[in-house]
Design an enzyme around this catalytic site. Sequence first.
Site, PDB file in Angstrom:
ATOM      1  CE  LYS A  87      -4.303   1.117   2.399  1.00  0.00           C
ATOM      2  NZ  LYS A  87      -4.986   0.948   3.683  1.00  0.00           N
TER       3      LYS A  87
HETATM    4  C1  E4P Z   1      -8.170   2.149   3.599  1.00  0.00           C
HETATM    5  O1  E4P Z   1      -7.564   1.183   3.228  1.00  0.00           O
HETATM    6  C2  E4P Z   1      -8.040   2.781   4.902  1.00  0.00           C
HETATM    7  O2  E4P Z   1      -7.353   1.876   5.737  1.00  0.00           O
HETATM    8  C3  E4P Z   1      -9.331   3.053   5.605  1.00  0.00           C
HETATM    9  O3  E4P Z   1     -10.438   2.604   4.882  1.00  0.00           O
HETATM   10  C4  E4P Z   1      -9.456   4.430   6.155  1.00  0.00           C
HETATM   11  O4  E4P Z   1     -10.688   4.539   6.817  1.00  0.00           O
HETATM   12  P1  E4P Z   1     -11.028   5.695   7.874  1.00  0.00           P
HETATM   13  O5  E4P Z   1     -11.311   6.939   7.104  1.00  0.00           O
HETATM   14  O6  E4P Z   1     -12.240   5.199   8.585  1.00  0.00           O
HETATM   15  O7  E4P Z   1      -9.824   5.835   8.762  1.00  0.00           O
END
Ligand code: E4P
Length: 216
Positions: A87
Site C-alpha cells: 500500500k
Molecule cells: C483504507 O484502506 C483505509 O485503511 C481506511 O479505509 C481508512 O478509513 P477511515 O477513514 O475510517 O480511517
Amino acid sequence: MKFFIDTANLSQIQEAHDLGILDGVTTNPSLMAKEGIKGEAAIMKHYETICEMVEGDVSAEVLSTDFASIVEEGKKLAAIHPNIVVKVPMIKDGVKAIKWFTENGIRTNCTLVFSAGQAILAAKAGAAYVSPFIGRIDDSNWDGIELIAQIAQIYSIQGFKTEVLAASIRTPLHIVKCAENGADVCTCPLDSILGLLKHPLTDIGLAKFLEDAKKM
Ligand code: E4P
C-alpha cells in the site's frame, strides 16, 4: 464486488472470515497502532499471521515517503507472503514507486485517493488497486460515492485494469452504494459488514415463524 475487512484486529478478521464472505484485508498504520503492533519484527509477523488466516489479498502500508525507501520497504513487505499488496500513498514518489513495483511484479494499492485525477495517475502507474476514501470525503461535505462512480466510469472508458477499492466505509449503506456504483472491492469495518444483515422485518418474521412452528 469483493469484500475486504479494514482492520488489523485478528478476532474481527476471523469473525468476517468465518462468515464465509471475506476476500481480503486492508490495514493502515493507524489500524496497526490501535492493535499495539510495534517494531519491524512485530509488524512483519502480524502481516504474516493475517495472510495465513485469509485466502486473499492483504494490503500492507509503507511508512516511507521517498522513492528509494518506499521501494526498499515495499520489497520487504512483498517478501512476507504472495498475497501481500504493498500500500503506497498518493504522492509524487509514491506514483514513481508504484510504477517501479508494477515493472518488478509487485502488486500495489494506491491509498489516500480523494480525486479522479489521482485515480488516473494511480492507474497509469499500474496500481492493482486504487483506494478512494469515501467516508472522509463525506466528512468534508463532498460526495464520496460520486467519486466511486466517476472513477469506475473513467476506468471502464479507458480500459484501465486497476480495481476500484472503496475505502473509509462508515455504514452498511455505503457498501450498497459502492456495489451500485461500480466499486470492484469494498473494504469495511466489521460493524458495517454485519450491519448488512439487519432488517427489523426479518427479526419480526422469524419470531412469528418460530412461534407458529410450535403449532406444527
Ligand atoms: C483504507 O484502506 C483505509 O485503511 C481506511 O479505509 C481508512 O478509513 P477511515 O477513514 O475510517 O480511517
